[in-house]
Design an enzyme around this catalytic site. Sequence first.
Site, PDB file in Angstrom:
ATOM      1  N   HIS A  54       0.808  -1.219   0.000  1.00 32.49           N
ATOM      2  CA  HIS A  54       0.000   0.000   0.000  1.00 32.49           C
ATOM      3  C   HIS A  54       0.840   1.269   0.000  1.00 32.49           C
ATOM      4  O   HIS A  54       0.350   2.353   0.306  1.00 32.49           O
ATOM      5  CB  HIS A  54      -1.012  -0.039   1.144  1.00 32.49           C
ATOM      6  N   ASP A  94      -6.341   4.712   9.794  1.00 31.20           N
ATOM      7  CA  ASP A  94      -7.746   4.849   9.384  1.00 31.20           C
ATOM      8  C   ASP A  94      -8.240   3.615   8.628  1.00 31.20           C
ATOM      9  O   ASP A  94      -9.429   3.358   8.549  1.00 31.20           O
ATOM     10  CB  ASP A  94      -7.910   6.050   8.436  1.00 31.20           C
ATOM     11  N   GLU A 104      -9.965  13.865  14.489  1.00 33.28           N
ATOM     12  CA  GLU A 104      -9.433  14.091  13.139  1.00 33.28           C
ATOM     13  C   GLU A 104     -10.188  15.274  12.546  1.00 33.28           C
ATOM     14  O   GLU A 104     -10.911  15.993  13.238  1.00 33.28           O
ATOM     15  CB  GLU A 104      -9.581  12.842  12.256  1.00 33.28           C
TER      16      GLU A 104
HETATM   17  P1  FAD Z   1       4.164  -1.865   2.176  1.00 34.49           P
HETATM   18  O1  FAD Z   1       3.690  -0.753   1.342  1.00 34.49           O
HETATM   19  O2  FAD Z   1       4.122  -3.195   1.562  1.00 34.49           O
HETATM   20  O3  FAD Z   1       5.643  -1.564   2.705  1.00 34.49           O
HETATM   21  C1  FAD Z   1       6.002  -0.291   3.153  1.00 34.49           C
HETATM   22  C2  FAD Z   1       7.486  -0.229   3.502  1.00 34.49           C
HETATM   23  O4  FAD Z   1       7.716  -0.997   4.674  1.00 34.49           O
HETATM   24  C3  FAD Z   1       8.404  -0.817   2.434  1.00 34.49           C
HETATM   25  O5  FAD Z   1       9.607  -0.120   2.420  1.00 34.49           O
HETATM   26  C4  FAD Z   1       8.609  -2.236   2.895  1.00 34.49           C
HETATM   27  O6  FAD Z   1       9.829  -2.776   2.424  1.00 34.49           O
HETATM   28  C5  FAD Z   1       8.619  -2.058   4.400  1.00 34.49           C
HETATM   29  N1  FAD Z   1       8.078  -3.232   5.089  1.00 34.49           N
HETATM   30  C6  FAD Z   1       6.935  -3.891   4.845  1.00 34.49           C
HETATM   31  N2  FAD Z   1       6.794  -4.898   5.720  1.00 34.49           N
HETATM   32  C7  FAD Z   1       7.877  -4.870   6.525  1.00 34.49           C
HETATM   33  C8  FAD Z   1       8.327  -5.648   7.624  1.00 34.49           C
HETATM   34  N3  FAD Z   1       7.627  -6.695   8.080  1.00 34.49           N
HETATM   35  N4  FAD Z   1       9.497  -5.320   8.215  1.00 34.49           N
HETATM   36  C9  FAD Z   1      10.236  -4.272   7.788  1.00 34.49           C
HETATM   37  N5  FAD Z   1       9.868  -3.512   6.740  1.00 34.49           N
HETATM   38  C10 FAD Z   1       8.696  -3.798   6.124  1.00 34.49           C
HETATM   39  N6  FAD Z   1      -0.890   5.202   7.208  1.00 34.49           N
HETATM   40  C11 FAD Z   1      -1.129   5.722   8.425  1.00 34.49           C
HETATM   41  O7  FAD Z   1      -0.211   5.901   9.218  1.00 34.49           O
HETATM   42  N7  FAD Z   1      -2.392   6.072   8.807  1.00 34.49           N
HETATM   43  C12 FAD Z   1      -3.467   5.858   8.002  1.00 34.49           C
HETATM   44  O8  FAD Z   1      -4.584   6.157   8.388  1.00 34.49           O
HETATM   45  C13 FAD Z   1      -3.249   5.276   6.723  1.00 34.49           C
HETATM   46  N8  FAD Z   1      -4.288   5.010   5.905  1.00 34.49           N
HETATM   47  C14 FAD Z   1      -4.050   4.450   4.695  1.00 34.49           C
HETATM   48  C15 FAD Z   1      -5.135   4.156   3.863  1.00 34.49           C
HETATM   49  C16 FAD Z   1      -4.935   3.581   2.638  1.00 34.49           C
HETATM   50  C17 FAD Z   1      -6.126   3.272   1.758  1.00 34.49           C
HETATM   51  C18 FAD Z   1      -3.610   3.308   2.199  1.00 34.49           C
HETATM   52  C19 FAD Z   1      -3.375   2.734   0.850  1.00 34.49           C
HETATM   53  C20 FAD Z   1      -2.524   3.596   3.008  1.00 34.49           C
HETATM   54  C21 FAD Z   1      -2.732   4.169   4.260  1.00 34.49           C
HETATM   55  N9  FAD Z   1      -1.673   4.454   5.121  1.00 34.49           N
HETATM   56  C22 FAD Z   1      -1.919   4.985   6.359  1.00 34.49           C
HETATM   57  C23 FAD Z   1      -0.289   4.273   4.679  1.00 34.49           C
HETATM   58  C24 FAD Z   1       0.311   2.983   5.172  1.00 34.49           C
HETATM   59  O9  FAD Z   1       0.672   3.093   6.527  1.00 34.49           O
HETATM   60  C25 FAD Z   1       1.556   2.683   4.344  1.00 34.49           C
HETATM   61  O10 FAD Z   1       1.157   2.407   3.039  1.00 34.49           O
HETATM   62  C26 FAD Z   1       2.406   1.586   4.908  1.00 34.49           C
HETATM   63  O11 FAD Z   1       3.482   1.426   4.036  1.00 34.49           O
HETATM   64  C27 FAD Z   1       1.722   0.265   5.173  1.00 34.49           C
HETATM   65  O12 FAD Z   1       1.372  -0.412   4.028  1.00 34.49           O
HETATM   66  P2  FAD Z   1       1.779  -1.945   3.780  1.00 34.49           P
HETATM   67  O13 FAD Z   1       1.577  -2.774   4.985  1.00 34.49           O
HETATM   68  O14 FAD Z   1       1.066  -2.322   2.539  1.00 34.49           O
HETATM   69  O15 FAD Z   1       3.367  -1.850   3.545  1.00 34.49           O
END
Ligand code: FAD
Length: 540
Positions: free
Chosen positions: A102, A165, A278
């Site tokens: 994400h 969120d 918020e």
């Molecule tokens: P990824 O996008 O897959 O990874 C993000 C980063 O973390 C990459 O660099 C990856 O290599 C690293 N990573 C992933 N897993 C691990 C692990 N286990 N150990 C170490 N590194 C790792 N954020 C907020 O804070 N508040 C919100 O309300 C919020 N709402 C969101 C709503 C939507 C619809 C979306 C799309 C995103 C939102 N986000 C929010 C952002 C979100 O926190 C980030 O996208 C975050 O990266 C988490 O997504 P992911 O788990 O898919 O991680």
Amino acid sequence: MNREMTSSFLLLTFAICKLIIAVGLNVGPSELLRIGAIDVDGHFTVHPSDLASVSSDFGMLKSPEEPLAVLHPSSAEDVARLVRTAYGSATAFPVSARGHGHSINGQAAAGRNGVVVEMNHGVTGTPKPLVRPDEMYVDVWGGELWVDVLKKTLEHGLAPKSWTDYLYLTVGGTLSNAGISGQAFHHGPQISNVLELDVVTGKGEVMRCSEEENTRLFHGVLGGLGQFGIITRARISLEPAPQRVRWIRVLYSSFKVFTEDQEYLISMHGQLKFDYVEGFVIVDEGLVNNWRSSFFSPRNPVKISSVSSNGSVLYCLEITKNYHDSDSEIVDQEVEILMKKLNFIPTSVFTTDLQYVDFLDRVHKAELKLRSKNLWEVPHPWLNLFVPKSRISDFDKGVFKGILGNKTSGPILIYPMNKDKWDERSSAVTPDEEVFYLVALLRSALTDGEETQKLEYLKDQNRRILEFCEQAKINVKQYLPHHATQEEWVAHFGDKWDRFRSLKAEFDPRHILATGQRIFQNPSLSLFPPSSSSSSAASW
Ligand code: FAD
């Protein structure tokens, strides 16, 4: 071997040959074959659909670059074996953990010479959440989705305290950033609510860390953008889960009054306070129909014109009060007392009442609606900024009432947080003031929409917003940061840069991990030889 297995094997061999070429001939085929399925309890895949699925992300801004292979791990040791091989090879190759993909700017990608570890889609065998009601914590796999953590903890009447969120994000992904929502003013971000981690470092060691053990690594990993280790387990602090939520939205036409009320609300920490604070900006009526507006049901319509904004910008404060069924009478009184202190437009109160789980999972409903209209898988040029309190009104004038014009193409969140709820030892970066605001411009681009909805238009607006902040000397910090040069990264981290760099040298000296963040140079340029590593494997 059946036909499917044969073709998988051939694809795998092909990828391994590509990997040998990519990382140098010193990497022996047997070593790579070990990565390639033999020695892990999970499995590797090079199936085109798997490679394709890990090579784009929610942002959809970059052309996908497929990695060489994908690992579906079943344990921390699987992840460690892969990283040890990458670390020990003559020319280190990238290994990136992918949570739920994400990110916006390819942060979870590993590039064409790398291997992606699919943390969320592990195989059966990744540990299930383990709730300890007596100790008020849950142990979770790093690739677990927060929605599943919630479901599991609710079975014990408990829940984590601090949220995002949207719950279809992974624990490791949000802890690598911060994890923020309307509870952060009181509980701090999610990274302030972690008791212990297991981490696979860039040397392939599995290390346990906490406030007491390997402290530098613990704080470094929290908000560390995946640079020092892959989080395989997190111990998250819990509280008794509320059963219901009173969810209230009120409108303001004065930015000053709106922010005064928000700042007042986040200064309250006693028993009598709202649990979530918020807000968002309304520059056009389109917002009522956008993807965060499931709140406004057809039975509860919002006519923005009815609150006489005269076409100017409106601000919506969003607050909640949690309660248990048995307290339903008290909640009315508490809300009434709290609301009396606020100065919103009196005719603009919109209230709803729902189960706690439905409140926390609210954005998912909107996701399903957008998916049904093919409006979810579109480019998202999101920009998230932390703005210091002392300059938020300048930001309002320059951006909300200036650069944005009267079309937004998506929600614009704005809410304040208290810096003292953030641990300065973490790697997360926030402005240098006691109170700062999140401003989240969460826009979607459409190819067949109006000019103001096109990707290039929105990207240009983002660029102008950042330029405006620089010229006006508003010291914003990007949240979920994306920077093009190392100079920009150094400026981003400010005082924290030296420690960040030294943690990198200690825990990922060959720059193997999370190369998609583009903070450190490409690992193929990192020439120092690996030192012998002692593995302090932790199990749970
Ligand atoms: P990824 O996008 O897959 O990874 C993000 C980063 O973390 C990459 O660099 C990856 O290599 C690293 N990573 C992933 N897993 C691990 C692990 N286990 N150990 C170490 N590194 C790792 N954020 C907020 O804070 N508040 C919100 O309300 C919020 N709402 C969101 C709503 C939507 C619809 C979306 C799309 C995103 C939102 N986000 C929010 C952002 C979100 O926190 C980030 O996208 C975050 O990266 C988490 O997504 P992911 O788990 O898919 O991680």
